[in-house]
Scaffold this motif. Structure first.
Motif, PDB file in Angstrom:
ATOM      1  N   SER A 177       0.824  -0.708  -0.027  1.00 47.46           N
ATOM      2  CA  SER A 177      -0.028  -0.470  -0.081  1.00 47.46           C
ATOM      3  C   SER A 177       1.051   1.324  -0.202  1.00 47.46           C
ATOM      4  O   SER A 177       2.277   0.967  -0.053  1.00 47.46           O
ATOM      5  CB  SER A 177      -1.309  -0.104   1.420  1.00 47.46           C
ATOM      6  OG  SER A 177      -0.241   0.589   2.317  1.00 47.46           O
ATOM      7  N   PRO A 178       0.822   2.400  -0.375  1.00 47.82           N
ATOM      8  CA  PRO A 178       0.972   3.393   0.069  1.00 47.82           C
ATOM      9  C   PRO A 178       1.893   3.205   1.155  1.00 47.82           C
ATOM     10  O   PRO A 178       0.836   3.452   2.391  1.00 47.82           O
ATOM     11  CB  PRO A 178      -0.247   4.716  -0.120  1.00 47.82           C
ATOM     12  CG  PRO A 178      -0.603   4.538  -1.002  1.00 47.82           C
ATOM     13  CD  PRO A 178      -0.775   2.281  -0.423  1.00 47.82           C
ATOM     14  N   HIS A 179       2.959   4.371   1.469  1.00 46.59           N
ATOM     15  CA  HIS A 179       3.624   5.042   2.658  1.00 46.59           C
ATOM     16  C   HIS A 179       2.679   5.392   3.276  1.00 46.59           C
ATOM     17  O   HIS A 179       1.460   6.372   3.035  1.00 46.59           O
ATOM     18  CB  HIS A 179       4.692   6.305   2.643  1.00 46.59           C
ATOM     19  CG  HIS A 179       5.576   6.133   3.838  1.00 46.59           C
ATOM     20  ND1 HIS A 179       5.457   6.442   4.710  1.00 46.59           N
ATOM     21  CD2 HIS A 179       6.635   5.243   3.722  1.00 46.59           C
ATOM     22  CE1 HIS A 179       6.474   6.561   5.416  1.00 46.59           C
ATOM     23  NE2 HIS A 179       6.982   5.338   4.666  1.00 46.59           N
ATOM     24  N   PRO A 180       2.927   4.916   5.489  1.00 46.46           N
ATOM     25  CA  PRO A 180       1.855   6.470   5.973  1.00 46.46           C
ATOM     26  C   PRO A 180       2.618   7.120   6.567  1.00 46.46           C
ATOM     27  O   PRO A 180       1.641   7.848   6.839  1.00 46.46           O
ATOM     28  CB  PRO A 180       2.211   5.264   6.777  1.00 46.46           C
ATOM     29  CG  PRO A 180       3.300   5.128   7.047  1.00 46.46           C
ATOM     30  CD  PRO A 180       3.463   4.497   5.547  1.00 46.46           C
ATOM     31  N   SER A 181       3.534   7.689   5.504  1.00 41.77           N
ATOM     32  CA  SER A 181       3.140   9.681   5.493  1.00 41.77           C
ATOM     33  C   SER A 181       1.853   9.443   5.101  1.00 41.77           C
ATOM     34  O   SER A 181       1.879   9.806   4.260  1.00 41.77           O
ATOM     35  CB  SER A 181       4.358   9.569   4.359  1.00 41.77           C
ATOM     36  OG  SER A 181       4.820  11.080   4.821  1.00 41.77           O
ATOM     37  N   PRO A 182       1.767  11.677   5.602  1.00 36.45           N
ATOM     38  CA  PRO A 182       1.214  12.408   5.906  1.00 36.45           C
ATOM     39  C   PRO A 182       1.365  12.297   4.217  1.00 36.45           C
ATOM     40  O   PRO A 182      -0.342  13.393   3.793  1.00 36.45           O
ATOM     41  CB  PRO A 182       1.499  13.765   6.982  1.00 36.45           C
ATOM     42  CG  PRO A 182       2.263  12.899   7.488  1.00 36.45           C
ATOM     43  CD  PRO A 182       2.891  12.426   6.750  1.00 36.45           C
ATOM     44  N   LEU A 183       2.150  12.730   3.194  1.00 41.34           N
ATOM     45  CA  LEU A 183       2.260  12.853   2.192  1.00 41.34           C
ATOM     46  C   LEU A 183       1.302  11.707   1.021  1.00 41.34           C
ATOM     47  O   LEU A 183       1.071  12.102  -0.011  1.00 41.34           O
ATOM     48  CB  LEU A 183       3.798  12.547   1.590  1.00 41.34           C
ATOM     49  CG  LEU A 183       4.250  14.207   1.947  1.00 41.34           C
ATOM     50  CD1 LEU A 183       5.483  13.733   1.557  1.00 41.34           C
ATOM     51  CD2 LEU A 183       3.327  15.976   1.768  1.00 41.34           C
ATOM     52  N   SER A 184       0.977  10.693   1.785  1.00 40.03           N
ATOM     53  CA  SER A 184       1.164   9.727   0.593  1.00 40.03           C
ATOM     54  C   SER A 184       0.133   8.761   1.530  1.00 40.03           C
ATOM     55  O   SER A 184      -1.116   8.042   0.853  1.00 40.03           O
ATOM     56  CB  SER A 184       1.967   8.624   0.475  1.00 40.03           C
ATOM     57  OG  SER A 184       2.808   8.331   1.444  1.00 40.03           O
ATOM     58  N   ALA A 185      -1.003   8.394   3.292  1.00 40.99           N
ATOM     59  CA  ALA A 185      -1.718   7.885   3.477  1.00 40.99           C
ATOM     60  C   ALA A 185      -2.638   7.850   3.043  1.00 40.99           C
ATOM     61  O   ALA A 185      -3.367   6.808   2.974  1.00 40.99           O
ATOM     62  CB  ALA A 185      -1.531   8.011   4.958  1.00 40.99           C
ATOM     63  N   TYR A 186      -3.117   8.606   2.473  1.00 42.96           N
ATOM     64  CA  TYR A 186      -5.267   9.304   1.756  1.00 42.96           C
ATOM     65  C   TYR A 186      -4.701   9.336   0.581  1.00 42.96           C
ATOM     66  O   TYR A 186      -5.670   8.415   0.068  1.00 42.96           O
ATOM     67  CB  TYR A 186      -5.176  10.554   1.683  1.00 42.96           C
ATOM     68  CG  TYR A 186      -5.398  11.387   3.620  1.00 42.96           C
ATOM     69  CD1 TYR A 186      -6.574  10.995   4.053  1.00 42.96           C
ATOM     70  CD2 TYR A 186      -4.010  11.844   4.229  1.00 42.96           C
ATOM     71  CE1 TYR A 186      -7.107  11.530   5.683  1.00 42.96           C
ATOM     72  CE2 TYR A 186      -4.788  12.273   5.488  1.00 42.96           C
ATOM     73  CZ  TYR A 186      -5.964  11.787   6.061  1.00 42.96           C
ATOM     74  OH  TYR A 186      -6.428  12.950   7.020  1.00 42.96           O
ATOM     75  N   ARG A 187      -3.666   8.131   0.383  1.00 38.68           N
ATOM     76  CA  ARG A 187      -3.864   7.408  -1.223  1.00 38.68           C
ATOM     77  C   ARG A 187      -4.014   5.650  -0.967  1.00 38.68           C
ATOM     78  O   ARG A 187      -4.399   4.992  -2.112  1.00 38.68           O
ATOM     79  CB  ARG A 187      -2.735   7.579  -1.790  1.00 38.68           C
ATOM     80  CG  ARG A 187      -2.192   9.357  -2.394  1.00 38.68           C
ATOM     81  CD  ARG A 187      -0.692   9.054  -2.918  1.00 38.68           C
ATOM     82  NE  ARG A 187      -0.508  11.060  -3.164  1.00 38.68           N
ATOM     83  CZ  ARG A 187       0.265  11.567  -3.491  1.00 38.68           C
ATOM     84  NH1 ARG A 187       1.766  10.447  -3.011  1.00 38.68           N
ATOM     85  NH2 ARG A 187       1.129  12.805  -3.290  1.00 38.68           N
ATOM     86  N   GLY A 188      -4.203   5.526  -0.330  1.00 37.69           N
ATOM     87  CA  GLY A 188      -4.539   4.030  -0.351  1.00 37.69           C
ATOM     88  C   GLY A 188      -4.185   3.417   1.057  1.00 37.69           C
ATOM     89  O   GLY A 188      -4.508   1.991   1.265  1.00 37.69           O
TER      90      GLY A 188
END
Length: 213
Positions: A177-188
């Motif tokens: 899945s996408p990384h849990p970073s705030p930059l990508s967490a909402y992408r999946g």
């Protein structure tokens, strides 16, 4: 000198072929290098090959002094949760209904969860500052070593997913899945429910689920 705590990981070719050069490069650094030297191989020391049931790959240690403790995504006891770990715990609460009280993830390691970063050092304040130093070879060899029997591999983000090809054999569980970073967490990342999915897989194999919380 290689830490004696490496145990069965010590015979990886990396430690004879690559580590002396990396060690020399780190030794001449004038910047503060994190985590402290005695914690650099904590992930491997704490979770030996035969004990490893689950692998979670991170990228590099937290670059803020006092945060990194040698386990991917983990922080020392009492440290405020960094954004990525805060998102991991948020997803865990959505998935399992609860999350740990502390950001120190060593209890996961003690249950067979290898929390490995793909670089084991970072200059303070310089994210990915040692990404090209040569640590990648170690991750490749660890993944290959852990191909000997079915394990769960949790790969968050493209850098972690690039190591999937080093895992051979059948029967593994791959959760990407996408990384849990705030930059990508909402992408999946949010909604991916990795913790319950790992435990369902372990239970199906007759193994004890991980007590994530």
């Amino acid at each position: 000198m290689i830490s004696p705590d490496l145990g069965d990981w010590a015979d990886l070719p990396f430690f004879d072929r690559d580590w002396p050069r990396l060690q020399a490069a780190i030794a001449v650094e004038t910047r503060l290098i994190l985590p402290p030297e005695d914690q650099r191989f904590a992930a491997l020391s704490r979770c030996q090959p035969d004990a490893t049931r689950v692998v979670i790959l991170g990228q590099d240690p937290y670059p803020t002094p006092g945060h990194a403790n040698g386990l991917a995504f983990s922080v020392a006891e009492g440290v405020k949760l960094p954004p990525s770990l805060k998102n991991i715990f948020r997803e865990m609460k959505d998935d399992l209904g609860r999350a740990p009280a502390s950001g120190d993830l060593s209890p996961w390691a003690d249950q067979g969860v290898l929390l490995l970063n793909t670089a084991l050092s970072v200059p303070a304040g310089v994210k990915n500052g040692h990404a090209s130093l040569g640590w990648r070879r170690l991750t490749e060899e660890v993944m290959a070593r852990l191909s000997d029997r079915p394990r769960a591999f949790v790969l968050w983000g493209a850098p972690a997913q690039s190591f999937r090809r080093f895992v051979t054999g059948d029967g593994h569980l791959f959760l990407e899945s996408p990384h849990p970073s705030p930059l990508s967490a909402y992408r999946g990342f949010f909604g991916s429910r990795p913790f319950s999915r790992v435990n369902t897989w372990l239970d199906g194999r007759g193994e004890t689920p991980v007590d994530w919380a």
